[in-house]
Design an enzyme around this catalytic site. Structure first.
Site, short mmCIF file in Angstrom:
data_model
loop_
_atom_site.label_atom_id
_atom_site.label_comp_id
_atom_site.label_asym_id
_atom_site.label_seq_id
_atom_site.Cartn_x
_atom_site.Cartn_y
_atom_site.Cartn_z
N THR A 31 9.17 7.98 32.82
CA THR A 31 8.22 8.82 32.08
C THR A 31 6.84 8.75 32.72
OG1 THR A 31 9.45 8.47 30.03
CG2 THR A 31 7.16 9.19 29.81
N GLN A 73 18.22 10.67 37.14
CA GLN A 73 19.65 10.68 36.82
C GLN A 73 20.52 10.90 38.05
OE1 GLN A 73 21.13 9.97 33.98
NE2 GLN A 73 19.37 9.97 32.60
N CYS A 79 16.56 10.66 23.90
CA CYS A 79 15.21 10.75 23.32
C CYS A 79 15.25 11.66 22.10
CB CYS A 79 14.24 11.32 24.35
SG CYS A 79 14.26 10.42 25.88
N1 PLP Z 1 13.71 11.66 33.60
C1 PLP Z 1 15.01 11.73 33.30
C2 PLP Z 1 15.85 12.76 33.95
C3 PLP Z 1 15.55 10.84 32.37
O1 PLP Z 1 16.86 10.93 32.06
C4 PLP Z 1 14.72 9.87 31.78
C5 PLP Z 1 15.26 8.95 30.75
O2 PLP Z 1 16.06 9.33 29.91
C6 PLP Z 1 13.37 9.83 32.14
C7 PLP Z 1 12.90 10.74 33.07
C8 PLP Z 1 12.45 8.82 31.56
O3 PLP Z 1 12.65 7.56 32.14
P1 PLP Z 1 12.18 6.23 31.39
O4 PLP Z 1 13.16 5.97 30.30
O5 PLP Z 1 12.22 5.18 32.46
O6 PLP Z 1 10.79 6.46 30.90
#
Ligand code: PLP
Length: 381
Positions: free
Chosen positions: A72, A173, A319
Protein backbone atom coordinates in the site's frame (compact mmCIF):
# COMPACT_ATOMS: atom_id res chain seq x y z
CA UNK A 1 -9.70 -29.76 12.83
CA UNK A 2 -7.10 -29.15 10.15
CA UNK A 3 -6.97 -25.78 8.43
CA UNK A 4 -7.33 -25.69 4.66
CA UNK A 5 -5.75 -22.41 3.69
CA UNK A 6 -6.93 -21.12 0.32
CA UNK A 7 -6.33 -17.42 0.86
CA UNK A 8 -2.77 -16.91 -0.38
CA UNK A 9 -3.74 -13.77 -2.30
CA UNK A 10 -4.62 -12.18 1.07
CA UNK A 11 -1.42 -13.27 2.75
CA UNK A 12 0.95 -16.23 2.62
CA UNK A 13 2.51 -18.35 5.37
CA UNK A 14 6.05 -17.17 6.15
CA UNK A 15 8.67 -19.31 4.44
CA UNK A 16 11.17 -21.08 6.73
CA UNK A 17 14.05 -19.30 4.93
CA UNK A 18 12.49 -15.95 5.77
CA UNK A 19 11.69 -16.86 9.37
CA UNK A 20 15.21 -18.13 10.07
CA UNK A 21 16.79 -15.09 8.46
CA UNK A 22 14.70 -12.73 10.59
CA UNK A 23 15.20 -14.22 14.04
CA UNK A 24 18.68 -12.77 14.82
CA UNK A 25 17.47 -9.28 13.91
CA UNK A 26 14.64 -9.61 16.42
CA UNK A 27 16.88 -10.99 19.17
CA UNK A 28 20.50 -10.04 19.63
CA UNK A 29 21.14 -7.95 16.49
CA UNK A 30 18.85 -5.04 17.33
CA UNK A 31 20.88 -2.02 16.17
CA UNK A 32 19.32 0.98 14.45
CA UNK A 33 20.69 0.96 10.88
CA UNK A 34 21.16 4.75 10.93
CA UNK A 35 23.62 4.62 13.83
CA UNK A 36 27.40 4.33 13.82
CA UNK A 37 28.36 1.64 16.38
CA UNK A 38 28.93 -2.02 15.61
CA UNK A 39 25.32 -3.17 16.12
CA UNK A 40 24.07 -0.33 13.93
CA UNK A 41 26.61 -1.06 11.22
CA UNK A 42 25.61 -4.73 11.22
CA UNK A 43 21.96 -3.76 10.72
CA UNK A 44 22.89 -1.39 7.89
CA UNK A 45 24.94 -4.11 6.22
CA UNK A 46 21.99 -6.51 6.48
CA UNK A 47 19.74 -3.97 4.77
CA UNK A 48 22.33 -3.37 2.04
CA UNK A 49 22.60 -7.11 1.40
CA UNK A 50 18.81 -7.43 1.30
CA UNK A 51 18.68 -4.53 -1.15
CA UNK A 52 21.15 -6.35 -3.40
CA UNK A 53 18.97 -9.48 -3.36
CA UNK A 54 15.73 -7.61 -4.09
CA UNK A 55 17.42 -5.64 -6.87
CA UNK A 56 18.87 -8.78 -8.43
CA UNK A 57 15.52 -10.62 -8.33
CA UNK A 58 13.87 -7.67 -10.05
CA UNK A 59 16.70 -7.01 -12.50
CA UNK A 60 17.20 -3.49 -11.11
CA UNK A 61 20.07 -1.66 -9.43
CA UNK A 62 20.32 -1.74 -5.61
CA UNK A 63 20.14 2.05 -5.32
CA UNK A 64 16.80 1.94 -7.14
CA UNK A 65 15.12 -0.05 -4.34
CA UNK A 66 13.19 1.87 -1.65
CA UNK A 67 11.99 -0.20 1.31
CA UNK A 68 8.48 0.63 2.52
CA UNK A 69 5.94 -0.64 5.03
CA UNK A 70 4.24 -2.77 2.37
CA UNK A 71 2.46 -2.74 -0.97
CA UNK A 72 0.00 0.00 0.00
CA UNK A 73 2.75 2.43 0.88
CA UNK A 74 4.77 1.52 -2.22
CA UNK A 75 1.74 2.16 -4.46
CA UNK A 76 0.88 5.42 -2.70
CA UNK A 77 4.47 6.59 -2.93
CA UNK A 78 4.47 5.82 -6.65
CA UNK A 79 1.25 7.67 -7.41
CA UNK A 80 1.46 10.69 -5.14
CA UNK A 81 5.24 10.85 -5.38
CA UNK A 82 5.18 11.26 -9.16
CA UNK A 83 2.29 13.73 -9.16
CA UNK A 84 4.02 15.78 -6.45
CA UNK A 85 6.94 16.31 -8.83
CA UNK A 86 5.38 16.47 -12.25
CA UNK A 87 1.80 17.74 -11.83
CA UNK A 88 -0.30 16.29 -14.62
CA UNK A 89 -3.08 13.85 -15.32
CA UNK A 90 -3.05 10.34 -13.86
CA UNK A 91 -4.38 7.21 -15.56
CA UNK A 92 -4.83 3.72 -14.13
CA UNK A 93 -6.81 0.57 -14.91
CA UNK A 94 -10.28 0.23 -13.39
CA UNK A 95 -9.24 -3.03 -11.69
CA UNK A 96 -6.27 -1.76 -9.66
CA UNK A 97 -5.99 -2.61 -5.99
CA UNK A 98 -7.46 0.18 -3.83
CA UNK A 99 -3.90 1.19 -2.88
CA UNK A 100 -3.56 2.55 -6.42
CA UNK A 101 -7.20 3.21 -7.27
CA UNK A 102 -8.02 5.35 -4.24
CA UNK A 103 -4.76 7.29 -4.58
CA UNK A 104 -5.53 7.96 -8.27
CA UNK A 105 -9.16 8.88 -7.52
CA UNK A 106 -8.03 11.32 -4.81
CA UNK A 107 -6.00 13.09 -7.48
CA UNK A 108 -8.96 13.23 -9.89
CA UNK A 109 -7.39 10.62 -12.18
CA UNK A 110 -8.99 8.62 -14.96
CA UNK A 111 -9.62 4.88 -15.01
CA UNK A 112 -9.45 2.69 -18.11
CA UNK A 113 -11.86 -0.23 -18.50
CA UNK A 114 -11.26 -3.95 -19.01
CA UNK A 115 -12.91 -6.61 -21.15
CA UNK A 116 -15.11 -9.40 -19.67
CA UNK A 117 -11.95 -11.46 -19.08
CA UNK A 118 -10.50 -8.65 -16.97
CA UNK A 119 -7.88 -7.58 -19.53
CA UNK A 120 -7.17 -3.88 -20.04
CA UNK A 121 -8.86 -2.20 -23.01
CA UNK A 122 -5.80 -0.91 -24.87
CA UNK A 123 -7.85 1.25 -27.27
CA UNK A 124 -9.40 3.04 -24.32
CA UNK A 125 -5.93 3.42 -22.82
CA UNK A 126 -4.69 5.13 -25.98
CA UNK A 127 -7.66 7.52 -25.83
CA UNK A 128 -6.71 8.44 -22.26
CA UNK A 129 -3.05 9.16 -23.10
CA UNK A 130 -1.68 12.55 -24.14
CA UNK A 131 1.10 15.02 -23.34
CA UNK A 132 -0.64 16.05 -20.13
CA UNK A 133 -0.42 12.59 -18.55
CA UNK A 134 2.32 12.31 -15.92
CA UNK A 135 1.61 8.80 -14.58
CA UNK A 136 0.17 5.56 -15.97
CA UNK A 137 -0.38 2.75 -13.47
CA UNK A 138 -1.37 -0.78 -14.49
CA UNK A 139 -0.93 -3.83 -12.26
CA UNK A 140 0.69 -6.99 -13.60
CA UNK A 141 -1.67 -9.52 -11.96
CA UNK A 142 -5.03 -8.77 -10.40
CA UNK A 143 -5.58 -9.64 -6.75
CA UNK A 144 -9.19 -10.77 -7.17
CA UNK A 145 -9.31 -12.68 -10.44
CA UNK A 146 -5.62 -13.19 -11.18
CA UNK A 147 -5.78 -11.73 -14.68
CA UNK A 148 -2.39 -10.86 -16.16
CA UNK A 149 -2.28 -7.42 -17.78
CA UNK A 150 -0.28 -6.61 -20.94
CA UNK A 151 2.02 -4.24 -19.06
CA UNK A 152 4.77 -4.41 -21.71
CA UNK A 153 2.26 -3.14 -24.25
CA UNK A 154 1.10 -0.45 -21.79
CA UNK A 155 4.69 0.82 -21.55
CA UNK A 156 5.03 0.91 -25.35
CA UNK A 157 1.77 2.84 -25.75
CA UNK A 158 2.62 5.23 -22.91
CA UNK A 159 6.04 6.03 -24.45
CA UNK A 160 4.36 6.73 -27.78
CA UNK A 161 1.24 8.66 -26.69
CA UNK A 162 2.24 10.14 -23.34
CA UNK A 163 6.00 10.68 -23.60
CA UNK A 164 6.16 12.64 -20.34
CA UNK A 165 4.52 9.89 -18.30
CA UNK A 166 6.14 7.67 -15.70
CA UNK A 167 4.83 4.08 -15.84
CA UNK A 168 4.12 2.28 -12.57
CA UNK A 169 3.19 -1.39 -12.18
CA UNK A 170 1.95 -3.04 -8.98
CA UNK A 171 3.51 -6.53 -9.18
CA UNK A 172 2.40 -7.51 -5.66
CA UNK A 173 0.30 -10.47 -6.85
CA UNK A 174 2.50 -11.38 -9.79
CA UNK A 175 5.94 -11.95 -8.33
CA UNK A 176 5.17 -15.43 -6.95
CA UNK A 177 4.22 -16.64 -10.41
CA UNK A 178 5.94 -14.54 -13.05
CA UNK A 179 9.51 -13.52 -13.75
CA UNK A 180 9.25 -9.74 -13.80
CA UNK A 181 12.84 -9.01 -14.84
CA UNK A 182 12.01 -8.24 -18.49
CA UNK A 183 9.16 -6.02 -17.47
CA UNK A 184 11.27 -4.34 -14.81
CA UNK A 185 13.66 -3.28 -17.54
CA UNK A 186 10.85 -1.30 -19.15
CA UNK A 187 8.61 0.12 -16.43
CA UNK A 188 9.75 3.01 -14.25
CA UNK A 189 8.25 2.02 -10.90
CA UNK A 190 7.43 -1.44 -9.47
CA UNK A 191 5.65 -2.13 -6.17
CA UNK A 192 6.19 -5.28 -4.07
CA UNK A 193 4.79 -6.61 -0.80
CA UNK A 194 6.67 -9.27 1.19
CA UNK A 195 3.69 -11.04 2.75
CA UNK A 196 2.36 -12.10 -0.65
CA UNK A 197 5.39 -14.32 -1.32
CA UNK A 198 6.28 -15.90 2.02
CA UNK A 199 7.80 -12.86 3.74
CA UNK A 200 6.46 -11.08 6.79
CA UNK A 201 3.58 -8.60 6.83
CA UNK A 202 4.33 -4.88 7.03
CA UNK A 203 7.24 -4.63 4.62
CA UNK A 204 7.50 -4.00 0.90
CA UNK A 205 9.51 -2.14 -1.69
CA UNK A 206 9.22 0.28 -4.56
CA UNK A 207 11.76 0.03 -7.37
CA UNK A 208 12.33 3.55 -8.72
CA UNK A 209 14.18 3.98 -11.99
CA UNK A 210 17.36 6.04 -11.63
CA UNK A 211 16.65 9.66 -12.53
CA UNK A 212 13.00 9.67 -11.40
CA UNK A 213 12.41 11.90 -8.40
CA UNK A 214 9.44 11.26 -6.12
CA UNK A 215 7.98 13.60 -3.52
CA UNK A 216 8.22 11.54 -0.32
CA UNK A 217 5.18 10.52 1.67
CA UNK A 218 7.18 10.44 4.91
CA UNK A 219 9.68 13.10 5.90
CA UNK A 220 12.07 12.86 8.78
CA UNK A 221 15.50 11.32 9.13
CA UNK A 222 16.08 10.99 5.39
CA UNK A 223 16.48 7.20 5.25
CA UNK A 224 16.25 5.36 1.92
CA UNK A 225 18.10 8.24 0.18
CA UNK A 226 15.53 10.78 1.34
CA UNK A 227 12.76 8.82 -0.42
CA UNK A 228 11.24 7.22 2.69
CA UNK A 229 12.12 8.52 6.13
CA UNK A 230 11.71 6.33 9.20
CA UNK A 231 13.83 3.64 10.84
CA UNK A 232 13.81 0.64 8.53
CA UNK A 233 12.17 -2.63 9.56
CA UNK A 234 15.46 -4.55 9.56
CA UNK A 235 14.07 -8.00 10.36
CA UNK A 236 11.24 -7.51 7.90
CA UNK A 237 13.55 -6.39 5.11
CA UNK A 238 15.92 -9.31 5.72
CA UNK A 239 12.92 -11.69 5.75
CA UNK A 240 11.56 -10.21 2.56
CA UNK A 241 14.86 -10.72 0.75
CA UNK A 242 15.09 -14.35 1.92
CA UNK A 243 11.49 -15.01 0.89
CA UNK A 244 12.03 -13.43 -2.51
CA UNK A 245 15.18 -15.46 -3.12
CA UNK A 246 13.31 -18.68 -2.25
CA UNK A 247 10.33 -17.66 -4.38
CA UNK A 248 12.50 -17.03 -7.43
CA UNK A 249 14.54 -20.20 -6.87
CA UNK A 250 11.45 -22.42 -6.64
CA UNK A 251 9.14 -20.48 -8.92
CA UNK A 252 9.12 -22.74 -11.97
CA UNK A 253 8.37 -25.86 -9.89
CA UNK A 254 5.75 -24.08 -7.77
CA UNK A 255 3.98 -22.72 -10.83
CA UNK A 256 3.80 -26.17 -12.46
CA UNK A 257 2.57 -27.86 -9.27
CA UNK A 258 0.07 -25.16 -8.30
CA UNK A 259 -1.32 -24.87 -11.84
CA UNK A 260 -2.30 -28.56 -11.68
CA UNK A 261 -3.88 -28.11 -8.26
CA UNK A 262 -5.74 -24.96 -9.31
CA UNK A 263 -7.06 -26.64 -12.47
CA UNK A 264 -8.29 -29.63 -10.47
CA UNK A 265 -10.00 -27.32 -7.97
CA UNK A 266 -11.62 -25.07 -10.57
CA UNK A 267 -12.71 -27.97 -12.82
CA UNK A 268 -14.00 -29.91 -9.83
CA UNK A 269 -16.13 -27.06 -8.52
CA UNK A 270 -17.49 -25.82 -11.86
CA UNK A 271 -18.45 -29.37 -12.84
CA UNK A 272 -20.15 -30.35 -9.58
CA UNK A 273 -21.75 -27.12 -8.34
CA UNK A 274 -24.71 -25.90 -10.42
CA UNK A 275 -24.48 -22.21 -11.38
CA UNK A 276 -20.75 -22.10 -10.61
CA UNK A 277 -18.58 -20.40 -13.23
CA UNK A 278 -15.06 -19.03 -13.30
CA UNK A 279 -14.49 -15.31 -13.49
CA UNK A 280 -11.80 -14.24 -15.92
CA UNK A 281 -10.05 -16.25 -18.56
CA UNK A 282 -8.01 -19.08 -17.00
CA UNK A 283 -5.43 -19.11 -19.79
CA UNK A 284 -4.50 -15.51 -18.86
CA UNK A 285 -4.29 -15.84 -15.09
CA UNK A 286 -1.57 -16.45 -12.54
CA UNK A 287 -1.32 -20.06 -11.35
CA UNK A 288 -2.63 -19.52 -7.82
CA UNK A 289 -5.89 -17.90 -8.78
CA UNK A 290 -9.24 -19.71 -8.70
CA UNK A 291 -11.95 -17.09 -8.79
CA UNK A 292 -15.54 -18.29 -8.99
CA UNK A 293 -19.05 -16.89 -9.30
CA UNK A 294 -21.87 -18.75 -7.57
CA UNK A 295 -25.37 -17.93 -8.76
CA UNK A 296 -27.95 -17.36 -5.98
CA UNK A 297 -25.37 -17.49 -3.22
CA UNK A 298 -24.20 -14.67 -0.99
CA UNK A 299 -20.59 -15.55 -0.46
CA UNK A 300 -20.49 -13.94 2.98
CA UNK A 301 -22.84 -16.68 4.28
CA UNK A 302 -20.84 -19.40 2.52
CA UNK A 303 -17.58 -18.10 3.96
CA UNK A 304 -18.94 -18.38 7.51
CA UNK A 305 -19.80 -22.05 6.95
CA UNK A 306 -16.48 -22.70 5.22
CA UNK A 307 -14.68 -21.10 8.14
CA UNK A 308 -16.52 -23.43 10.53
CA UNK A 309 -15.29 -26.32 8.40
CA UNK A 310 -11.73 -25.00 8.58
CA UNK A 311 -11.54 -23.75 4.98
CA UNK A 312 -10.15 -20.21 4.66
CA UNK A 313 -11.04 -18.13 1.60
CA UNK A 314 -12.29 -14.68 0.68
CA UNK A 315 -15.13 -12.97 -1.16
CA UNK A 316 -13.54 -10.67 -3.73
CA UNK A 317 -10.54 -8.86 -2.28
CA UNK A 318 -9.73 -9.32 1.39
CA UNK A 319 -9.72 -5.57 1.95
CA UNK A 320 -13.40 -5.52 0.90
CA UNK A 321 -14.47 -8.53 2.96
CA UNK A 322 -16.95 -7.66 5.66
CA UNK A 323 -18.50 -5.06 3.35
CA UNK A 324 -21.35 -6.19 1.14
CA UNK A 325 -20.28 -3.98 -1.76
CA UNK A 326 -19.87 -5.93 -5.01
CA UNK A 327 -16.22 -5.96 -6.05
CA UNK A 328 -15.13 -3.09 -8.32
CA UNK A 329 -13.05 -5.57 -10.32
CA UNK A 330 -15.99 -7.82 -11.16
CA UNK A 331 -18.19 -4.79 -11.88
CA UNK A 332 -15.53 -3.47 -14.30
CA UNK A 333 -15.59 -6.89 -16.01
CA UNK A 334 -19.33 -6.50 -16.56
CA UNK A 335 -20.51 -8.96 -13.89
CA UNK A 336 -23.95 -7.97 -12.53
CA UNK A 337 -24.04 -6.66 -8.92
CA UNK A 338 -26.17 -9.66 -7.84
CA UNK A 339 -23.81 -12.24 -9.30
CA UNK A 340 -20.78 -10.32 -8.01
CA UNK A 341 -22.09 -10.84 -4.45
CA UNK A 342 -21.64 -14.56 -5.10
CA UNK A 343 -17.92 -14.26 -5.88
CA UNK A 344 -15.60 -16.67 -4.13
CA UNK A 345 -11.84 -16.21 -4.30
CA UNK A 346 -9.85 -19.36 -3.61
CA UNK A 347 -6.16 -18.59 -3.88
CA UNK A 348 -3.41 -21.18 -3.79
CA UNK A 349 0.25 -20.77 -2.97
CA UNK A 350 3.54 -22.35 -2.07
CA UNK A 351 2.12 -24.48 0.77
CA UNK A 352 -1.03 -25.70 -1.02
CA UNK A 353 -1.30 -29.50 -1.21
CA UNK A 354 -3.45 -32.15 -2.88
CA UNK A 355 -5.14 -32.62 0.51
CA UNK A 356 -6.21 -28.95 0.55
CA UNK A 357 -7.85 -29.36 -2.85
CA UNK A 358 -9.52 -32.64 -1.77
CA UNK A 359 -10.94 -30.94 1.31
CA UNK A 360 -12.22 -27.92 -0.65
CA UNK A 361 -13.86 -30.23 -3.20
CA UNK A 362 -15.55 -32.13 -0.39
CA UNK A 363 -16.69 -29.13 1.66
CA UNK A 364 -17.68 -26.39 -0.80
CA UNK A 365 -20.26 -28.31 -2.91
CA UNK A 366 -21.90 -29.64 0.26
CA UNK A 367 -22.12 -26.19 1.85
CA UNK A 368 -23.44 -24.55 -1.32
CA UNK A 369 -26.11 -27.29 -1.41
CA UNK A 370 -26.99 -26.58 2.22
CA UNK A 371 -27.37 -22.83 1.58
CA UNK A 372 -29.47 -23.43 -1.51
CA UNK A 373 -31.77 -25.83 0.32
CA UNK A 374 -32.67 -22.85 2.52
CA UNK A 375 -33.20 -20.47 -0.41
CA UNK A 376 -36.42 -20.46 -2.46
CA UNK A 377 -34.61 -18.97 -5.49
CA UNK A 378 -31.83 -21.51 -5.59
CA UNK A 379 -30.34 -22.95 -8.78
CA UNK A 380 -30.88 -26.73 -8.71
CA UNK A 381 -28.42 -29.18 -10.25
N1 PLP B 1 -1.51 -4.38 -4.37
C1 PLP B 1 -2.09 -5.57 -4.55
C2 PLP B 1 -2.30 -6.07 -5.93
C3 PLP B 1 -2.49 -6.32 -3.44
O1 PLP B 1 -3.08 -7.51 -3.63
C4 PLP B 1 -2.26 -5.81 -2.15
C5 PLP B 1 -2.73 -6.56 -0.96
O2 PLP B 1 -3.79 -7.15 -0.95
C6 PLP B 1 -1.64 -4.56 -2.02
C7 PLP B 1 -1.28 -3.87 -3.15
C8 PLP B 1 -1.37 -3.98 -0.67
O3 PLP B 1 -0.27 -4.60 -0.08
P1 PLP B 1 -0.05 -4.54 1.51
O4 PLP B 1 -1.02 -5.49 2.12
O5 PLP B 1 1.37 -4.96 1.69
O6 PLP B 1 -0.26 -3.12 1.93
Amino acid sequence: MTTTYLDHAATTPVRPDAFDAMVPWLRERYGNPSGSHALARAARKAIDEARDVVAECLGRMPREIVFTSGGTEADNLAVTGVVGQRRGAVVCSAVEHHAVLHAVEALGGRTVGVDPGGRLDLDELVEALDDEVCLVSVMLANNEVGTIQPVGEVVRLAREHAPGAVVHSDVVQAISWLDVADLAAEVDLLALSAHKFGGPQGVGALAVREGITLTPLLRGGGQERERRSGTQNVAGIVGMAAALRATVRERALTVARVTRLRDRLADGLTSTVAGCTESGDRSNKVAGSCSLLLADIETEALLVLMDQAGVCATAGSSCASGAMEPSHVLRAMGVSPELALGSLRLSLGWTTSEADVDRALEVIPALVGRLRDRSPLAVRP
